[in-house]
Design a protein around this motif. Structure first.
Motif, PDB file in Angstrom:
ATOM      1  N   ALA A 102      71.393  77.608 -12.122  1.00 23.57           N
ATOM      2  CA  ALA A 102      72.540  76.754 -12.421  1.00 23.57           C
ATOM      3  C   ALA A 102      72.662  75.567 -11.473  1.00 23.57           C
ATOM      4  N   VAL A 103      72.068  75.633 -10.291  1.00 22.91           N
ATOM      5  CA  VAL A 103      72.215  74.568  -9.295  1.00 22.91           C
ATOM      6  C   VAL A 103      71.697  73.234  -9.822  1.00 22.91           C
ATOM      7  N   ILE A 144      74.716  72.099  -2.642  1.00 28.10           N
ATOM      8  CA  ILE A 144      74.198  73.106  -3.570  1.00 28.10           C
ATOM      9  C   ILE A 144      74.778  74.454  -3.159  1.00 28.10           C
ATOM     10  N   HIS A 145      74.554  75.483  -3.960  1.00 28.96           N
ATOM     11  CA  HIS A 145      75.006  76.814  -3.573  1.00 28.96           C
ATOM     12  C   HIS A 145      73.886  77.828  -3.763  1.00 28.96           C
ATOM     13  N   ILE A 153      81.717  67.580  -0.222  1.00 27.53           N
ATOM     14  CA  ILE A 153      80.805  68.050   0.824  1.00 27.53           C
ATOM     15  C   ILE A 153      81.199  69.486   1.128  1.00 27.53           C
ATOM     16  N   ASN A 154      80.429  70.420   0.586  1.00 30.57           N
ATOM     17  CA  ASN A 154      80.779  71.833   0.682  1.00 30.57           C
ATOM     18  C   ASN A 154      79.853  72.588   1.641  1.00 30.57           C
ATOM     19  N   GLY A 155      80.436  73.547   2.357  1.00 28.45           N
ATOM     20  CA  GLY A 155      79.643  74.479   3.138  1.00 28.45           C
ATOM     21  C   GLY A 155      79.119  73.939   4.445  1.00 28.45           C
ATOM     22  N   ARG A 167      79.232  83.271  -2.532  1.00 25.70           N
ATOM     23  CA  ARG A 167      78.557  82.031  -2.938  1.00 25.70           C
ATOM     24  C   ARG A 167      78.460  81.170  -1.685  1.00 25.70           C
ATOM     25  N   LEU A 168      77.237  81.007  -1.169  1.00 30.20           N
ATOM     26  CA  LEU A 168      77.030  80.227   0.044  1.00 30.20           C
ATOM     27  C   LEU A 168      76.787  78.770  -0.320  1.00 30.20           C
ATOM     28  N   ASN A 169      77.650  77.892   0.175  1.00 29.94           N
ATOM     29  CA  ASN A 169      77.506  76.468  -0.087  1.00 29.94           C
ATOM     30  C   ASN A 169      76.769  75.783   1.057  1.00 29.94           C
ATOM     31  N   VAL A 170      75.862  74.891   0.704  1.00 26.02           N
ATOM     32  CA  VAL A 170      75.061  74.151   1.687  1.00 26.02           C
ATOM     33  C   VAL A 170      75.023  72.685   1.271  1.00 26.02           C
TER      34      VAL A 170
END
Length: 506
Positions: free
Chosen positions: A305-306, A282-283, A253-255, A270-273
């Motif tokens: 790439a996501v 995703i980023h 679980i990123n961002g 690189r913004l992670n959501v």
């Protein structure tokens, strides 16, 4: 003359001091560091901070638009005689209200927990029609879900269920109103199954039970100790990791949840959501600079790439749970959709393998219309505009024992695409303008000192030039003139003399 020289000296000294001080302060970065630290202290999820109130109850209106895909040749498609021909219907627009509830500080105040219930209100003035009247012909998702669950159950079991489905009139496609497809209807097949499995929900809808519900409890970092952690998710539903996918990297679980980002963003970030709708993180990457209501912003958008396949992006290998993985641009999320063969993508398979869009008539991806993006003010980290776009598809393929599927090839069939959008309101934009002005003035205060120093030095130079231009010359032109005799004794003693007096050149 003395007053002018005094002004010249004063302006020169003060100008030199301002110039030296400004250069020294600019080189040290003192004022910029000071205002940056001030902002980092204010942009936290803590009581009394400048952003906490708007984080709990965001003032800008959020809109959710639904665009349905209506199939016009279902019989030809089922017989394998033609590609599916789809027409797009929409938007059907709803105002979304999403205040945070049950907000509480945990872990000694270093983190904050909250729920975000979402309520939807239909807006006829922003929609193309009446959802209760407009009808859509689309895939019979409950029937496909049942068939998908029976894969591997054996030919005779599948055939028996197939005959039962035929006896109650279940087909591969259904025609329902927009209202029913979104918010639910009582499905005859699910009603029959409920008699066998009581836990079965006999109602189906793409947004069933979602009006007024939430995605579970989120716990966020406040950002008080590290501004880079502002809004970052700590746990979701009490867990730090997901359990849907097959690798730890995929289950991370990123961002943030997409509603808040740390201040002082850079273009190479690189913004992670994390998005619960996709059951994954995703980023996003920087795309370009934009301006929204006079506020400068960086646009971040998901790169290709996501949703790339594992063979093209090793980071995504854990998202494939079957032997035959899908290609670029689509994600099978059946693992978190109760087994229904749901596949998500960007609208019209934007950023996807072109074979998906070419397999269906009426699908044409356009970057400007179908991309997901966030426009963030880099100084504050505040979203000033956002478009979250996603498409729900159903994976249609041949299933042993079900004659309805005998002519189907593997097709990712579009059902609906969603556009969740928000633009900053005027009052919030005005506040940000004021804050950005203060930040700019304080950050550039040393340069203001330098400018004032230069101006005063220029004044000093001008005064010096004028002073020396107006100073009396040591040598002046002269002329001779006789002086009249005086009738006093001294004059008579000296006699008549020639006096030298200065004469004007004129």
């Amino acid at each position: 003359m003395r007053k002018g020289s005094c002004c010249m000296f004063t302006s020169g000294v003060i100008g030199a001091l301002l110039l030296i001080s400004g250069i020294a302060l600019f080189a040290s970065g003192l004022f910029q560091t000071m205002i940056h630290n001030k902002l980092k202290g204010e942009i936290t999820l803590t009581e009394g901070s400048k952003v906490f109130g708007t984080w709990k109850n965001p003032p800008p209106p959020v809109y959710m638009q639904f665009f349905f895909f209506n199939i016009t040749n279902p019989e030809e498609f089922l017989k394998g005689e033609a590609k599916a021909r789809l027409t797009e219907m929409g938007p059907y627009t709803y105002r979304q209200y999403r205040p945070k509830r049950n907000v509480s500080f945990v872990h000694n105040g270093t983190k904050v927990a909250a729920y975000t219930p979402k309520t939807f209100v239909f807006l006829p003035e922003k929609s193309v029609g009446d959802p209760n009247v407009d009808m859509v012909t689309t895939v019979n998702i409950p029937a496909v879900a049942v068939m998908n669950r029976l894969k591997g159950a054996g030919f005779w079991v599948s055939s028996g269920i197939s005959m039962y489905m035929g006896s109650i009139g279940t087909t591969m496609f259904m025609t329902r109103s927009v209202q029913e497809l979104l918010w639910g209807f009582k499905d005859p097949l699910l009603t029959r199954l409920k008699t066998i499995k009581p836990e079965t929900d006999e109602y189906f809808g793409l947004m069933l039970h979602k009006n007024g519900s939430d995605d579970g409890e989120f716990v966020y970092h406040t950002g008080e100790h590290n501004y880079l952690d502002f809004g970052r998710i700590y746990t979701w539903k009490g867990e730090k990791m997901l359990s849907f996918w097959k690798t730890n990297q995929s289950n991370m679980i990123n961002g943030t949840d997409g509603s808040a980002f740390h201040p002082f963003l850079s273009k190479d970030e690189r913004l992670n959501v994390f998005t619960a709708d996709l059951c994954r993180s995703i980023h996003m990457r920087f795309e370009k600079e934009v301006e929204v209501k006079g506020i400068p912003a960086y646009r971040f958008t998901p790169p290709r790439a996501v949703l790339a396949s594992g063979k093209n992006n090793p980071e995504n290998e854990g998202f494939c749970l079957t032997k035959k993985c899908l290609d670029d641009g689509v994600l099978d999320v059946s693992v978190c959709r109760k087994g229904a063969p749901v596949v998500v993508s960007f609208p019209h398979f934007h950023l996807g393998d072109e074979k998906y869009s070419k397999a269906i008539d009426g699908i044409s991806p356009v970057h400007e219309q179908h991309q997901t993006f966030l426009d963030l003010n880099p100084t504050m980290g505040v979203p000033v505009r956002a478009m979250k776009r996603a498409q729900i598809n159903i994976h249609l393929e041949r299933v042993t024992g079900f004659p309805l599927t005998r002519n189907l090839n593997s097709t990712i069939f579009p059902i609906v695409f969603l556009n969740e959008s928000v633009v900053i309101d005027d009052a919030s934009a005005a506040r940000i303008h004021k804050l950005l002005l203060i930040v700019t003035l304080v950050s550039h205060f040393p340069l203001i000192l330098v400018a004032l120093g230069v101006i005063l030095l220029l004044v000093c130079i001008i005064l010096a030039i004028r002073f020396y231009q107006n100073k009396p010359s040591a040598k002046k032109d002269t002329s001779y003139a006789p002086v009249s005799a005086k009738v006093d004794d001294q004059d008579e003693k000296n006699g008549t003399y020639i006096g030298m007096t200065p004469m004007d050149k004129s």
